[in-house]
Design a protein around this motif. Structure first.
Motif, mmCIF file in Angstrom:
data_model
loop_
_atom_site.group_PDB
_atom_site.id
_atom_site.type_symbol
_atom_site.label_atom_id
_atom_site.label_comp_id
_atom_site.label_asym_id
_atom_site.label_seq_id
_atom_site.Cartn_x
_atom_site.Cartn_y
_atom_site.Cartn_z
ATOM 1 N N PRO A 191 32.573 36.026 31.872
ATOM 2 C CA PRO A 191 33.898 35.624 31.528
ATOM 3 C C PRO A 191 34.796 36.125 32.736
ATOM 4 O O PRO A 191 34.421 37.147 33.473
ATOM 5 N N ILE A 192 36.029 35.348 32.692
ATOM 6 C CA ILE A 192 36.830 35.752 34.018
ATOM 7 C C ILE A 192 38.047 36.788 33.313
ATOM 8 O O ILE A 192 38.434 36.688 32.147
ATOM 9 N N LEU A 193 38.655 37.282 34.444
ATOM 10 C CA LEU A 193 39.564 38.460 33.913
ATOM 11 C C LEU A 193 40.963 37.735 34.050
ATOM 12 O O LEU A 193 41.244 37.213 35.111
ATOM 13 N N ASN A 194 41.869 37.616 32.774
ATOM 14 C CA ASN A 194 43.084 37.125 32.902
ATOM 15 C C ASN A 194 43.858 38.111 32.398
ATOM 16 O O ASN A 194 44.075 38.450 31.294
ATOM 17 N N GLY A 195 44.393 38.964 33.222
ATOM 18 C CA GLY A 195 45.196 39.919 33.118
ATOM 19 C C GLY A 195 44.421 40.958 32.640
ATOM 20 O O GLY A 195 43.458 41.215 33.659
ATOM 21 N N GLU A 196 44.560 41.682 31.531
ATOM 22 C CA GLU A 196 43.499 42.438 31.066
ATOM 23 C C GLU A 196 42.282 41.911 30.299
ATOM 24 O O GLU A 196 41.561 42.511 29.820
ATOM 25 N N GLU A 197 42.564 40.654 29.857
ATOM 26 C CA GLU A 197 41.747 39.960 28.861
ATOM 27 C C GLU A 197 40.456 39.386 29.624
ATOM 28 O O GLU A 197 40.757 38.491 30.612
ATOM 29 N N LEU A 198 39.479 39.534 28.862
ATOM 30 C CA LEU A 198 38.186 38.511 29.384
ATOM 31 C C LEU A 198 38.068 37.021 28.593
ATOM 32 O O LEU A 198 37.871 37.200 27.634
ATOM 33 N N VAL A 199 38.204 36.081 29.551
ATOM 34 C CA VAL A 199 38.208 34.950 28.845
ATOM 35 C C VAL A 199 37.087 33.931 29.346
ATOM 36 O O VAL A 199 36.520 34.233 30.363
ATOM 37 N N THR A 200 36.852 32.859 28.590
ATOM 38 C CA THR A 200 35.613 32.142 29.160
ATOM 39 C C THR A 200 35.898 31.306 30.304
ATOM 40 O O THR A 200 36.850 30.688 30.548
ATOM 41 N N ASP A 201 34.764 31.388 31.168
ATOM 42 C CA ASP A 201 34.930 30.801 32.266
ATOM 43 C C ASP A 201 34.349 29.183 32.197
ATOM 44 O O ASP A 201 33.237 28.842 32.295
ATOM 45 N N THR A 202 35.133 28.441 31.594
ATOM 46 C CA THR A 202 34.724 27.010 31.060
ATOM 47 C C THR A 202 34.418 26.312 32.483
ATOM 48 O O THR A 202 33.725 25.226 32.603
ATOM 49 N N VAL A 467 43.045 60.395 40.451
ATOM 50 C CA VAL A 467 44.190 59.770 40.403
ATOM 51 C C VAL A 467 43.857 58.141 40.786
ATOM 52 O O VAL A 467 43.270 57.702 41.744
ATOM 53 N N SER A 468 44.157 57.270 39.638
ATOM 54 C CA SER A 468 43.964 55.959 39.817
ATOM 55 C C SER A 468 44.895 55.123 40.076
ATOM 56 O O SER A 468 45.855 55.158 39.640
ATOM 57 N N PRO A 469 44.619 53.959 40.599
ATOM 58 C CA PRO A 469 45.615 52.885 41.140
ATOM 59 C C PRO A 469 46.059 52.493 39.702
ATOM 60 O O PRO A 469 45.402 52.208 38.939
ATOM 61 N N SER A 470 47.229 51.964 39.570
ATOM 62 C CA SER A 470 47.717 51.278 38.428
ATOM 63 C C SER A 470 47.089 50.287 38.083
ATOM 64 O O SER A 470 46.684 49.367 39.041
ATOM 65 N N LEU A 471 46.625 49.955 36.730
ATOM 66 C CA LEU A 471 45.811 48.884 36.511
ATOM 67 C C LEU A 471 46.603 47.723 36.614
ATOM 68 O O LEU A 471 45.849 46.484 36.646
ATOM 69 N N THR A 472 47.740 47.514 36.083
ATOM 70 C CA THR A 472 48.372 46.259 35.808
ATOM 71 C C THR A 472 48.537 45.609 37.290
ATOM 72 O O THR A 472 49.013 44.288 37.336
ATOM 73 N N ASN A 473 48.497 46.512 38.196
ATOM 74 C CA ASN A 473 48.565 45.832 39.698
ATOM 75 C C ASN A 473 47.480 44.730 39.848
ATOM 76 O O ASN A 473 46.148 45.226 39.715
#
Lengths: 475, 475, 475, 475
Positions: A191-202, A467-473
């Protein structure tokens, strides 16, 4: 008791009591007859007593319970232990004949009726709960993985050249193994990463379909219900592709019956595209012990082929469990539990959001998953410290959470999966998931949140995050 | 109850009673501990009460029964109906994990122990009953047909090129379908007529082995227990051939556990030749409801591969039934029932001989079948009149007889079988079979013989036999 | 299921299976109808399954199980716990109405039929087992002591002036208390020593009858089954006296049903003299839990008065237990168990004789007791050392022996009993008793004898007997 | 399982699972130990599973369940039918010894603990539900009528001269018979009409007490719960009189536990005056099958005398039912049901008022009755037409209503009661009663009101009322 019995009772009782008793009996018979006639999931649940009486009545139709029967065959459903006999309601013949799982058994008329009724109730349940167009189904005495294998074996019989199954990756071993055990080679579509969500790679699925001779592809397998941050697969688009490219489509709707969303997408997919079969676990959706699925589809003929593919007989136990439960709950109670689940999902989400924010984390944004919720975990040097979080919860009697440390790899049947558990080779953060499933209570949510807080408190004091990079970036 | 409980009981009871109660409790615990330690089939059967208590104890180890457990997973073994919960002893998690049917489940420690114990008891039972060299086994929650399919799927994983299964014909549909469902092509080796008995055509099997690349052959499948006039396959010779030609050998020992003969040939075959796996039905051999088999073998590793092949979880119901029954009977009672079966086989044979001779027929001479007996039937113009014989018996509450009119053909999965039911394209006579199987009583035999006599009487007056050539000539 | 159900089943099943199922059902109904019509104890026992189905059928006739019933009374047989409901087969209304224990309850037709049937079966059982002339009986939901009290209370209503009950002493507290609780004064007639046996002092009974105004005597109470060395009372002679002197006669036949001897003397007594009622425990004679008796007599009217005397309702549990057990055993199995008991009595006697002689003791000669056996014990300084013998046996899991040290006295309700336990103020020796009662197994006898030997061995080495005069002299 | 078992489990399971299983087990043991230690009615109900396990544990302490026990007594709790054994949880010894119902039985330590625990729970329940000062109680395996008889028999032992029981009339036959069966003569004190309500004639009771030698009076019997229009007796005033005149006072609190009012007056009566014993039905108050009462009092010694009065053993079934139910409900659930009952009483009253007014009738004004409600019925020529009203309701599956036509008389044990059923010789109107009792549901009330309306409609069209004088005048 029959007419003669009631005549005889007149020696024991005044006639008005006999009459009233007959009336009462007729009421019960009416209940049974309604079921036999309408073959629908009753709205109002039945009492355990009525269910047991019906089961006794059905068992009386099996030859091993005939008072005068004498068996000289090799399989006479003799039951040695009375404990075993009772827990099986004296049903000994199991399901099916050699020819077909759903065929009537001469020696076991009652068991055969029971199975047909259960299949009817199951079909009505699927229709009632969001897939009104379902055409046929049967309850398989197999859990999800083996049921998928059975479908794949059936597909092979139809398409002897097929070698591949296109699989939208979901990190549950039994899904993967259902393919390899059936003797197919999986083509894994991550699946592909859409934001934080994993969605189908149609797109990738379509690419594969274009590249490979459709005769070599047994089917595409998609999944609805799953652990966050993976979303329900885009089964509608896949269904459309399957229709276009003439590829079979099998949906693993594992615990999706309890979610109107999962059911809705299947219904839509069947309208717009191609769905050959969809499979749902009886234990996860209907709160029975592990061991059964409902294998359903929109083509009577194909569903029937699957059941014909099953060689020989099978245990009727999963069927009996589902039959009892469907009658016991009734559709009204089930729907009410499903609504409650939805509310608890919100409650769980809000509770997790509070806890997450307290520890500098957040709930993963996965609008496509209506059952499971993830919260991010801090990056740590040693991934084991993340796993400890799960163990500590388990030791505090919280079962069902899942901690994905995002660093493990696994080889299954020769295929390597990076980041096994995350459904994705490269998910940017570790996380913990929890799910709101049917039968859950407010107390479950409350206690889980309390215990999670305690565990997080003690854990966060001991663990030094990187110290981790911000995920939302960057996503 | 624990130590504290007994201290508290001292407020209710004189100390000697407390002490005696503790002693009694220790006796029960000792019984349980012996089982846990020795992992052997007890000689003396247990009372239902002790079995239930042990099952309750084991269920208490499963997380869904922990008093303080709160689940937030997708599969928490919630059981909606208390009727279902009770009949399953509150065991909800089924068997296995995605990786392996026999793996320990973290949420279901009790179920896991129960499964291991049942497998241990089953192994000891096979050893006790005639196959002392068996190395490993597991109880599969699948009936015989599907269990065979599972083994064949496992063989495919080991030998991906394999396409064929050599099959000594036996006319039970599920045996045949177990091959085709697994995706293999059967090479059918019809048994040869030896006198009136059908015996394995080992020469033809060898010929095939010589002709075909062994990599293309998944295995040979033989069968021990079967309907007369087919004999138990010559599994020893086949085993030797399999060893020589490096072909796997799977034995369908369907209901052979109850027969010392069937067990003995397996043991011998394993010594002289090659036996990869042998499968026995739990219902037919151990008088439990349909739904399980014991898959056993002489190589731990291969048996383990079969169980690893199973994708996902499964119903524990067939395991629970077998566990209860093995403990309830004990080996002593089982052996006594097996001896009784042997005596009833003689009684049945003698009774059938008398009836047969009265109607100008005879018992078919099949020394290689220790369970099933056939008597010849007169040749008739209309084969349906033979079938009527069976129906009339069934309507008189005799189940399990089998009438083979010797004139039917059947197409299964594209293969045509002449004289389906007779195991042979050209068996010279119609016949009726009856079997003496474990759990049968003298009353069963007596009633069967009486009713058969009546049915034969009425039937023979209505039916005009064709003057047929004497069967004994020319065979 | 009814006719309509079977019509509906034709949609599920071929018509021949429907027909066969109907036939099978009719067979079961025939079984039930035979019972309802004949009201006799069946010879062949029923299966548990058939018994449960009949109980379910009967429970369906009670209004609390009517599907549409709504109750607005103060007693509606609502059952809060489903565990309780099930164990009572959903029977909640108990027995009787305020007017009479055996009256039909409008709200509980099924329970009423069940009670009538149980009373009929019990009557037939008494007739079958040795008292063919019994005219009426009912199963009282009371154990022996309270049942006797109920009879005495009934006698008071008939004979308001009565103050005394003549009682042939037997040292069981509940027998004595049954008199005092009913508000009567016992006139204790001690048995006389005949050899080593204690037999009824019929002369003294006659003397009392002559002396006291019969209006003041409620009845004579005799006892059949008892601990050796007391013999079964001479109920025949007492019956004759009761007839002559117009005094009621109540027999405590506590566990005498299992003994043809005890039953025979009651039958004879009823022919020659007067027997108003005789009472037998259901637990001791029919192997059900404690809680019921059969109160029987030779005058319908008097037996009916006893049941009318019972104020209000009562638990139906003891009735249900007896009903199940009588059906489950059938008369054939019961008689076989009774014969076995008789054989075990001999075995026990012989075994005890051997042990006794080894330790210089002997079996007490009590030909008038067909159930209990005593062996003499050596005279010892400290009577406690005798009692230890019993405790040691109990600690070795032998229950039911009774050691009478012959030196204790007891005051019950103001009456002093010398040598309480011995039935006699002056029995010449200490002794130990054991009994052979129905349901006992050969293993019970064997293990008892083994353990007794061990205990005697260790005990005799520790205990110094007084040199005692030989017991056989002087009697 | 014990320590050794858990060590052995380490061969089957990873150590963390073993540890967790042990922890879970300890939690259950803790639950049991809390009960054994505190002897209090738990607030939270237990699961059926935990209750069954505890019952199994207790049964294991009875000698008939010792694995190695061999019995040679006359009462060894052998249970012939496994169906009977199971439904009694293998408890066979019943309650009590000859000496005392509450005494410990050597052979049945578990049953003895069970009985003590049940008595403790019952005491705590009475305290919790409104009689905090209760000092002792025991659960009698007898329904209300026979329990009262037992108390009266005990009073006779204490006061041998006593002949009379002063009884505030209530028209339930078993109450009256409890007096006569115990051999006493009732002095009937008819309640007086206060408005439409029947209240205790305390003046007359005092007059009688003054006139008769207190040694001749066994006790006064009052009643709390009853059918309208009779009110709960003025037990407080009677208690005060009993104290003054030194007369025992027995209260029939039949179904009063569910009403805070009934419980409160008992508590008050015990403070201000004399209450020797009060009796409550287990079935009516705790929703178990008929067969038990709680006999309670404020003087340990007297309550103990009652239980000592019981001759011999008794069925433990009513105790087991109550034990299960008290644990299953817990006090929280019971209180909630009791509150619901109170609300349904209002609902019922309002509904009845509407129906009554529609047919020109009214709800009888009986503020002193918190459970039962009456509505007036028109005067009719033929009283049978009133009774038909009740029958028609019963035929429509409404049970529990009571129609009093106000014109019947009845002779019981020689006493004539005018207007039997009305508690009064001269109640001015016919009426119908309905009651709101514990366990009732809103659906019960709703359905009853609907069906009553229909029946009244059809009935009123057929029946010609007599023009009757207005009831409210002249009272």
């Amino acid at each position: 008791m029959d007419e003669t019995s009631f005549k005889l009772l007149a020696k024991y009782l005044p006639s008005t009591y006999v009459q009233q008793a007959k009336d009462a009996r007729n009421t019960t018979n009416f209940l049974f007859n309604q079921l036999l006639e309408k073959r629908k999931w009753p709205e109002e649940g039945w009492s355990e007593r009525d269910i047991e009486i019906l089961l006794d009545e059905l068992a009386s139709l099996d030859s091993n319970n005939f008072l005068k029967n004498h068996g000289v065959g090799e399989r006479e459903a003799r039951i040695a232990s009375s404990l075993v006999a009772k827990r099986n309601f004296h049903l000994g013949h199991g399901l099916g004949r050699s020819g077909d799982l759903t065929e009537v058994q001469p020696k076991a008329a009652g068991s055969s009726v029971l199975y047909q009724l259960t299949n009817d109730l199951a079909k009505d349940a699927l229709r009632t709960l969001g897939v009104p167009d379902v055409k046929a189904c049967f309850v398989a005495p197999l859990a999800t993985g083996m049921s998928l294998t059975l479908i794949f074996l059936c597909l092979r019989q139809q398409q002897p050249k097929a070698r591949y199954i296109i699989w939208s990756r979901i990190d549950q071993k039994s899904c993967f193994k259902s393919i390899t055990t059936a003797g197919f080679e999986p083509i894994i579509v991550e699946p592909i990463l859409n934001g934080e969500e994993l969605v189908t790679d149609t797109e990738k699925i379509e690419t594969i379909m274009k590249q490979i001779d459709p005769d070599l592809i047994a089917c595409v397998m998609t999944t609805t219900s799953c652990f966050a941050p993976r979303a329900c697969d885009d089964v509608e688009t896949v269904a459309v592709l399957c229709k276009i490219y003439r590829v079979a489509h099998v949906i693993n709707n594992a615990y999706g019956v309890q979610s109107t969303k999962c059911m809705h997408v299947i219904q839509q997919a069947s309208k717009k595209g191609r769905v050959d079969a969809f499979v749902q676990s009886t234990d996860k959706n209907f709160m029975v012990p592990v061991g059964g699925t409902i294998i359903a589809g929109f083509d009577k003929c194909f569903v029937s082929k699957i059941s014909q593919c099953y060689p020989g007989r099978a245990s009727s136990s999963p069927i009996v469990d589902l039959f009892i439960t469907l009658l016991s709950l009734g559709s009204k109670e089930y729907k009410s539990l499903a609504r409650e689940r939805k509310q608890l999902f919100q409650l769980l989400k809000e509770g997790l959001a509070k806890i997450a924010s307290r520890f500098g984390q957040r709930v993963l944004d996965t609008p496509g998953n209506s059952i499971s919720i993830g919260i991010s975990l801090p990056s740590v040097k040693d991934p084991k410290s993340l796993t400890q979080l799960g163990s500590q919860l388990f030791l505090r009697c919280v079962s069902g959470t899942r901690v994905v440390s995002n660093l493990e790899s696994k080889v299954i049947n020769g295929h390597e999966f990076r980041n096994w558990g995350a459904h994705h080779s490269n998910y940017p953060t570790g996380y913990l998931t929890a799910a709101a499933t049917i039968g859950m209570t407010a107390l479950d949510v409350e206690q889980f949140l309390q215990r999670l807080t305690k565990v997080m408190e003690s854990w966060s004091t001991k663990t030094i995050p990187i110290v981790s990079p911000s995920l939302t970036n960057g996503h």
